[in-house]
Design an enzyme around this catalytic site. Structure first.
Site, PDB file in Angstrom:
ATOM      1  CG  ASP A 195      -2.487   8.294   5.307  1.00 50.01           C
ATOM      2  OD1 ASP A 195      -3.469   8.562   4.007  1.00 50.01           O
ATOM      3  OD2 ASP A 195      -3.178   7.436   5.748  1.00 50.01           O
ATOM      4  CG  ASP A 232      -3.760   3.053  10.530  1.00 54.11           C
ATOM      5  OD1 ASP A 232      -2.811   2.785  11.289  1.00 54.11           O
ATOM      6  OD2 ASP A 232      -3.785   4.226  10.152  1.00 54.11           O
ATOM      7  NE  ARG A 250      -5.369  12.084   1.434  1.00 52.97           N
ATOM      8  CZ  ARG A 250      -5.266  11.303   2.058  1.00 52.97           C
ATOM      9  NH1 ARG A 250      -4.067  11.468   2.829  1.00 52.97           N
ATOM     10  NH2 ARG A 250      -5.714  11.087   3.336  1.00 52.97           N
TER      11      ARG A 250
END
Length: 479
Positions: A258, A248, A172
């Site tokens: 995410d 988070d 990533r």
């Protein structure tokens, strides 16, 4: 161009403070295979695109090169429940590259256990890795702020989830992977020196203009509020559901971060829940904007030791107005309106969404066809509705709001209403092919998603209604 190894620098985030990260050796991935690489992203990073015969680069991207990486610590509110320590349980910062777009961190997801794995194996499975690779690049194609995917390496190694599954590692790329939860961790544990160091690092590296403000931390929070508000508007108008909007999983830079149990709307359902692990619908499509504000309130609490409460509350109070302004601008463009008039256009939009919600009208197809309707080329959009008389009444009001050249308006609408998005069935088709070691469908889909607004590029199969079997698909937090 140089290779990734030649350009890679140590992570500056990990080096700022001893408490930010732990040094970790990635766990080698058996028999790694480079399944796909993002050549366009590699070029923007100023590196050679990795190839299957570049053994050293493939080893690096698999976590097999032997060098140390860094796992960062953070906390967070998961489905509204405070968890005092989370951290990078299966993500490792390899380092960063100084690119033409500024420093970019390189992170491996699925490269083995870290001190924060919490009984997990530190691996990512093939299906979730394919979904993350494709969706991060789909969001980039849509023009929505996001992390990126450079490569995916696969392996015959297997791990247990609901069943035994093969593993993969995604590389990533992002200017930063810092989350709201990083600030929450240090604030909750009373580590104010580290909290201050983290805020200073983020300001100096990512928000340098805030340093000139009388209260740089407050200015930082104001910037994060604004970026989060516009990101929520971006998500809503393309029908994107994140599925796990925990603090988070919220980027301090306002990026989509995410990709777990995400989903794009098929038939419009305002209360759509894309995550099977979210039975209460906390992160349903229509609740995402409010959750964005709730998460910002958690970040404000974490920043309270560094600045004043009154200023944080005032900055947070601006969220609703910023979001509504951004949402109105985006819907004005989608509707082909030259401007937005609150008193006329919110009721116009609401009436439309109420009918779409009642009939489960396909979100992406409707907006794409509306461009032709507004350009007076055809009325195929009308065929998406059962109650056509109700739609005709809405359309009459809508046409009264349109001004200017119809053809130009249609072109402008097609530039903001995508022809394709990454529907679950598309990802599932790529996953099923990949499970047979055929990654050509994944590559073809990635290429189509890079040009979501373009017509006539040979991928019309992706642009229609989902197949009947798509109704049975379900995604959850297991990956």
């Amino acid at each position: 161009m140089p290779t990734l190894q030649q350009r890679l620098l140590p992570s500056r985030h990990a080096a700022v403070h001893a408490e930010f990260a732990r040094r970790v050796l990635p766990t080698p991935l058996p028999s790694p295979r480079l399944a796909i690489v993002n050549t366009a992203l590699a070029a923007s990073l100023g590196i050679d695109a990795p190839t299957a015969d570049a053994v050293g680069t493939v080893a690096l991207l698999a976590g097999n090169a032997g060098g140390e990486a860094a796992a960062t610590v953070y906390a967070g509110h998961q489905f509204g429940v405070w968890v005092p320590q989370l951290g990078d349980g299966r993500a490792l910062l390899l380092g960063e590259i100084d690119s033409a777009d500024g420093p970019q961190e390189i992170q491996l997801k699925g490269a083995g256990q870290t001190p924060y794995s919490r009984m997990g194996d530190g691996r990512a499975v093939l299906r979730s890795s394919i979904r993350e690779y494709l969706c991060s690049e789909a969001m980039h194609g849509l023009g929505i702020p996001t992390t990126r995917a450079l490569s995916m390496v696969t392996s015959p190694a297997r791990v247990r989830r609901e069943q035994m599954e093969t593993t993969a590692v995604v590389a990533r790329v992002s200017p930063s992977f810092i989350r709201f939860g990083h600030f929450e961790f240090f604030a909750h544990h009373g580590r104010l020196e580290a909290l201050r160091a983290l805020a200073d690092y983020v300001i100096d590296r990512h928000f340098p203009a805030c340093r000139a403000h009388a209260d740089p931390v407050l200015a930082l929070f104001g910037e994060v509020v604004a970026r989060t508000a516009t990101l929520m508007a971006d998500w809503q108008v393309v029908g994107f559901c994140h599925g796990v909007m925990n603090t988070d999983n919220m980027s301090i830079l306002g990026l989509t971060l995410d990709y777990g149990p995400f989903g794009f709307l098929d038939g419009f359902d305002a209360g759509h829940i894309c995550n099977h692990s979210d039975p209460s619908g906390r992160y349903a499509w229509d609740r995402q904007p409010g959750i964005g504000q709730w998460n910002l309130a958690c970040l404000a609490s974490a920043l309270l030791p560094l600045t004043g409460q009154a200023g944080l509350e005032a900055a947070l109070a601006r969220y609703t107005g910023l979001f509504e302004t951004a949402l109105a601008a985006r819907f004005a463009a989608k509707l082909g309106l030259a401007d937005w008039e609150d008193e006329r256009d919110w009721p116009l939009l609401t009436a439309l969404l109420e009918q779409m919600n009642a009939e489960r009208t396909d979100w992406t197809l409707f907006w794409r066809r509306l461009g032709d309707f507004a350009a007076q080329r055809n009325e195929a959009v009308r065929d998406l509705f059962v109650d056509r008389e109700r739609f005709d009444r809405w359309a009459a009001d809508y046409r009264r709001r349109l001004h200017g050249d119809a053809a130009a308006r249609g072109r402008a609408m097609q530039a903001v209403n995508p022809r394709i998005v990454l529907r679950n069935w598309m990802a599932e088709a790529a996953i099923r092919a990949a499970e047979q070691e055929d990654f050509s469908l994944m590559a073809a889909l990635a290429a189509a998603l890079a040009r979501p607004y373009a017509d006539g590029i040979g991928d019309e199969a992706w642009a229609g209604l989902p197949p009947d079997w798509a109704d049975g698909l379900s995604v959850s937090c297991s990956s």
